[in-house]
Motif scaffolding. Structure first.
Motif, PDB file in Angstrom:
ATOM      1  N   ALA B  69       0.961  -1.365   0.432  1.00 32.33           N
ATOM      2  CA  ALA B  69       0.021   0.437   0.024  1.00 32.33           C
ATOM      3  C   ALA B  69       1.073   0.671   0.085  1.00 32.33           C
ATOM      4  N   LEU B  70       1.804   1.570   1.122  1.00 32.67           N
ATOM      5  CA  LEU B  70       2.858   2.641   0.505  1.00 32.67           C
ATOM      6  C   LEU B  70       3.466   2.754  -0.897  1.00 32.67           C
ATOM      7  N   ARG B  71       4.143   1.302  -1.087  1.00 37.52           N
ATOM      8  CA  ARG B  71       4.797   1.334  -3.263  1.00 37.52           C
ATOM      9  C   ARG B  71       3.631   2.104  -3.995  1.00 37.52           C
ATOM     10  N   LEU B  72       2.123   1.727  -3.478  1.00 35.74           N
ATOM     11  CA  LEU B  72       1.233   2.061  -3.652  1.00 35.74           C
ATOM     12  C   LEU B  72       1.026   3.628  -4.359  1.00 35.74           C
ATOM     13  N   ARG B  73       1.062   3.971  -3.487  1.00 34.21           N
ATOM     14  CA  ARG B  73       0.861   5.377  -2.237  1.00 34.21           C
ATOM     15  C   ARG B  73       2.050   5.830  -3.401  1.00 34.21           C
ATOM     16  N   ARG B  74       3.227   5.858  -3.318  1.00 35.84           N
ATOM     17  CA  ARG B  74       4.230   6.478  -3.415  1.00 35.84           C
ATOM     18  C   ARG B  74       5.191   6.353  -4.941  1.00 35.84           C
ATOM     19  N   ASP B  75       4.310   5.311  -5.204  1.00 32.10           N
ATOM     20  CA  ASP B  75       4.812   5.229  -6.734  1.00 32.10           C
ATOM     21  C   ASP B  75       3.706   5.271  -7.849  1.00 32.10           C
ATOM     22  N   GLY B  76       3.438   6.686  -8.748  1.00 32.40           N
ATOM     23  CA  GLY B  76       2.139   6.936  -9.244  1.00 32.40           C
ATOM     24  C   GLY B  76       2.038   6.896 -10.375  1.00 32.40           C
ATOM     25  N   ALA B  77       3.215   5.772 -11.371  1.00 31.14           N
ATOM     26  CA  ALA B  77       2.872   5.492 -12.404  1.00 31.14           C
ATOM     27  C   ALA B  77       2.511   3.536 -12.085  1.00 31.14           C
ATOM     28  N   LEU B  78       2.532   3.024 -10.623  1.00 38.26           N
ATOM     29  CA  LEU B  78       2.256   1.771 -10.187  1.00 38.26           C
ATOM     30  C   LEU B  78       0.706   1.992 -10.074  1.00 38.26           C
ATOM     31  N   ARG B  79      -0.092   2.874  -8.717  1.00 37.99           N
ATOM     32  CA  ARG B  79      -0.441   2.746  -8.850  1.00 37.99           C
ATOM     33  C   ARG B  79      -1.986   3.820 -10.357  1.00 37.99           C
TER      34      ARG B  79
END
Lengths: 128, 128
Positions: B69-79
């Motif tokens: 979830a943290l990665r989702l929040r930080r990586d805009g392309a991923l999100r």
DNA sequence: CAAACCTTGACAAACCGTTGGTAAGGTTCA
DNA sequence: TGAACCTTACCAACGGTTTGTCAAGGTTTG
């Protein structure tokens, strides 16, 4: 009939039939069923399967990651809880409430007391 | 000195020292370091560790889920990628583009060719 | 100085995600 | 009818997550 069977869908999407069942099991792509229970993959499912493959490859994810994102999207309480936790990102002191400062002082006190008297337990706190 | 060491933080939060290192490793709670490299847990980190425990217990998550979830929040392309994929949720035909219909027709055609001339029935093609 | 901390790194065990296979049985169709 | 599909359910293997423990070495402090 206008839909592909599981092996046909597997062949045209690059997934294995086994993986198509797994992907369905974790809730990512759930095809319709025929009257006798056969999975029926239509163009929508096929597109989803292809883009899922791209998504996973592009960001080095596992199916479970996407399933968790789906869960985040569907379970409002979960999303709220996770978001709230992530919101208070780094160790910003402003995010600490008065009650926390109180507990903080109590802990500091306990540390001082513990150091003064009894032999300090070297055991690591194991909580299951 | 105003911060707890790792074992002290472990004792007051219920985590093991080992887990505090792990939680730091996956980027969830990253305490400051003293000049000599000792981890220093302040009230902010302690609160975060306690609420993390609650979050995991309450929703039956693992630390890796929150890390994602943290990665989702930080990586805009991923999100953006994950959101776009999840957006087209069920097998709604409206979400299928013209290019997909094209590919769909091509596949149907290939199936018919493989079946060596079955008129209405569009069932399997054995390609092994 | 020496005890009791801390650090990183490694090995290990238990579990789960991922994937393949296989077996027992129902469906479709040439 | 029989071949070739499909279904579910299980076992297996590989790798990643989670957690403990231990070793070698630096730090703090009484």
């Amino acid at each position: 009939m206008d839909a592909l069977t599981i092996h046909e869908a597997a062949r045209t999407t690059g997934w294995s039939a086994r993986m198509l069942r797994y992907i369905e099991q974790i809730g990512l792509v759930e095809p319709d069923r025929s009257a006798s229970g056969y999975r029926q993959y239509g163009p929508g499912e096929l597109q989803r399967l292809r883009t899922l493959r791209e998504l996973l490859d592009e960001h080095d994810l596992g199916p479970a990651d996407v399933a968790f994102a789906l869960r985040l999207r569907r379970d409002g309480a979960l999303r709220a809880g996770v978001d709230a936790w992530l919101e208070a990102e780094p160790s910003r002191p402003e995010t600490v409430s008065a009650a926390d400062w109180l507990r903080w002082e109590q802990e500091k006190h306990a540390r001082l007391l513990g150091a003064a008297g009894a032999p300090t337990s070297t055991m690591e706190t194991t909580t299951r």
